[in-house]
Motif scaffolding. Structure first.
Motif, PDB file in Angstrom:
ATOM      1  N   GLN A 157      51.440 -36.103  -9.835  1.00 38.03           N
ATOM      2  CA  GLN A 157      52.041 -37.210  -9.506  1.00 38.03           C
ATOM      3  C   GLN A 157      52.175 -37.640  -7.909  1.00 38.03           C
ATOM      4  OE1 GLN A 157      53.656 -34.766 -12.498  1.00 38.03           O
ATOM      5  NE2 GLN A 157      54.268 -34.358 -10.681  1.00 38.03           N
ATOM      6  N   GLU A 175      50.590 -41.214 -12.074  1.00 39.20           N
ATOM      7  CA  GLU A 175      50.575 -39.845 -12.305  1.00 39.20           C
ATOM      8  C   GLU A 175      49.250 -39.776 -13.157  1.00 39.20           C
ATOM      9  OE1 GLU A 175      53.131 -38.658 -16.009  1.00 39.20           O
ATOM     10  OE2 GLU A 175      52.984 -41.128 -16.447  1.00 39.20           O
ATOM     11  N   ARG A 210      57.676 -33.642 -10.349  1.00 36.66           N
ATOM     12  CA  ARG A 210      58.062 -34.525 -11.016  1.00 36.66           C
ATOM     13  C   ARG A 210      59.354 -35.237 -10.939  1.00 36.66           C
ATOM     14  NH1 ARG A 210      54.576 -37.116 -14.824  1.00 36.66           N
ATOM     15  NH2 ARG A 210      55.794 -37.789 -16.385  1.00 36.66           N
ATOM     16  N   TYR A 213      58.858 -38.155  -8.631  1.00 39.10           N
ATOM     17  CA  TYR A 213      58.065 -39.207  -9.452  1.00 39.10           C
ATOM     18  C   TYR A 213      59.023 -40.004 -10.414  1.00 39.10           C
ATOM     19  CZ  TYR A 213      55.201 -41.276 -13.122  1.00 39.10           C
ATOM     20  OH  TYR A 213      54.550 -42.289 -13.900  1.00 39.10           O
ATOM     21  N   TYR A 217      59.517 -43.946  -9.907  1.00 40.48           N
ATOM     22  CA  TYR A 217      59.310 -44.770 -10.927  1.00 40.48           C
ATOM     23  C   TYR A 217      60.369 -45.669 -11.756  1.00 40.48           C
ATOM     24  CZ  TYR A 217      57.427 -46.150 -15.771  1.00 40.48           C
ATOM     25  OH  TYR A 217      57.284 -46.787 -16.754  1.00 40.48           O
TER      26      TYR A 217
END
Length: 260
Positions: A157, A175, A210, A213, A217
């Motif tokens: 990512q 990603e 993750r 991210y 996001y």
């Protein structure tokens, strides 16, 4: 005559509806702790910012929290204490994070501790920046693309932070779901039309875990990045106990490009 009366009545209704004032009643809420913590693989002072939310009607500001206790814990149990260098801004001594290491950040405010863990990914280097032009409805716009080699067989990512004239103009994540193991040229869709030859743009390329991210996001979705805005909601924080914000252990690679 009946048609004329109907048209006059409709016009009156239209103008009266335009004059209606809607009074939004926004309830005040208890302030919530917000933590913005970063830990890079660069040998530098790592920084954590601690603040609180404020009411919608108040001026936009950094609502700093002073007197917090900020502690970083390594996997071997050793700790690093952060010192408050300005209101709400806490700083460590110079050190660098290590890829593959999971760090725990504890922030204590008013006797309550908020914790988050982040694992620093393997480093991926930003090879270069290039300019790309696209024709939208007869108008040519120029954008910058980040170029790098995505490692095969590993879930990655990325976060791209574009600055121009010292100001962050774009902050987005991506990603490698569709680019795993490929040479990537990912376009940052921020128009460079206001820049003139000789101006510089700077991009910081971060590898993030993750959970980080997901935070950025969801933050982008609230702002409408990549499509229409969704219903407002708090981004997916990796802190517990109801704190907002994120703790991000990341690798950093930077490049600069000059407008020709």
């Amino acid at each position: 005559m009946n048609d004329i009366k109907i048209k006059v009545l409709l016009a009156a209704m239209l103008f009266s509806s335009c004059e209606k004032v809607i009074d939004l009643k926004l309830d005040n809420a208890e302030p919530i702790v917000v933590i913005d913590g970063g830990l890079s693989d660069q040998n530098e002072n790592q920084v954590v910012k601690v603040s609180k939310t404020y009411n919608f009607t108040e001026p936009n500001r950094f609502n700093s929290v002073t007197g917090a206790k900020v502690v970083l814990t390594r996997p071997n149990g050793s700790t690093i204490n952060y010192n408050e260098v300005s209101p709400g801004v806490y700083q460590s001594a110079r050190f660098r994070g290590v890829s593959g290491t999971t760090y725990l950040l504890d922030v204590t405010v008013d006797g309550k501790t908020y914790s988050a863990a982040s694992t620093m990914p393997a480093r991926v280097v930003l090879d270069s920046l290039t300019f790309k032009q696209f024709n939208f409805f007869g108008k040519i716009n120029t954008y910058v693309a980040v170029n790098y080699q995505d490692p095969p067989g590993v879930e990655n990512q990325y976060r791209y932070i574009l600055k121009s004239k010292g100001k962050v103009e774009e902050d987005m994540v991506n990603e490698d779901r569709f680019n795993n193991g490929n040479q990537v040229a990912d376009v940052i869709f921020y128009k460079l039309d206001d820049l003139v030859p000789g101006d510089s743009i700077h991009v910081e390329f971060q590898c993030v875990d993750r959970n980080v991210y997901r935070y950025f996001y969801s933050l982008g979705q609230n702002n409408g990045n990549g499509g229409p805005p969704v219903s407002p909601a708090n981004p997916l924080s990796n802190f517990n106990n109801g704190a907002l914000g994120v703790f991000n252990a990341y690798t950093s690679s930077k490049r600069t490009a000059v407008i020709q």
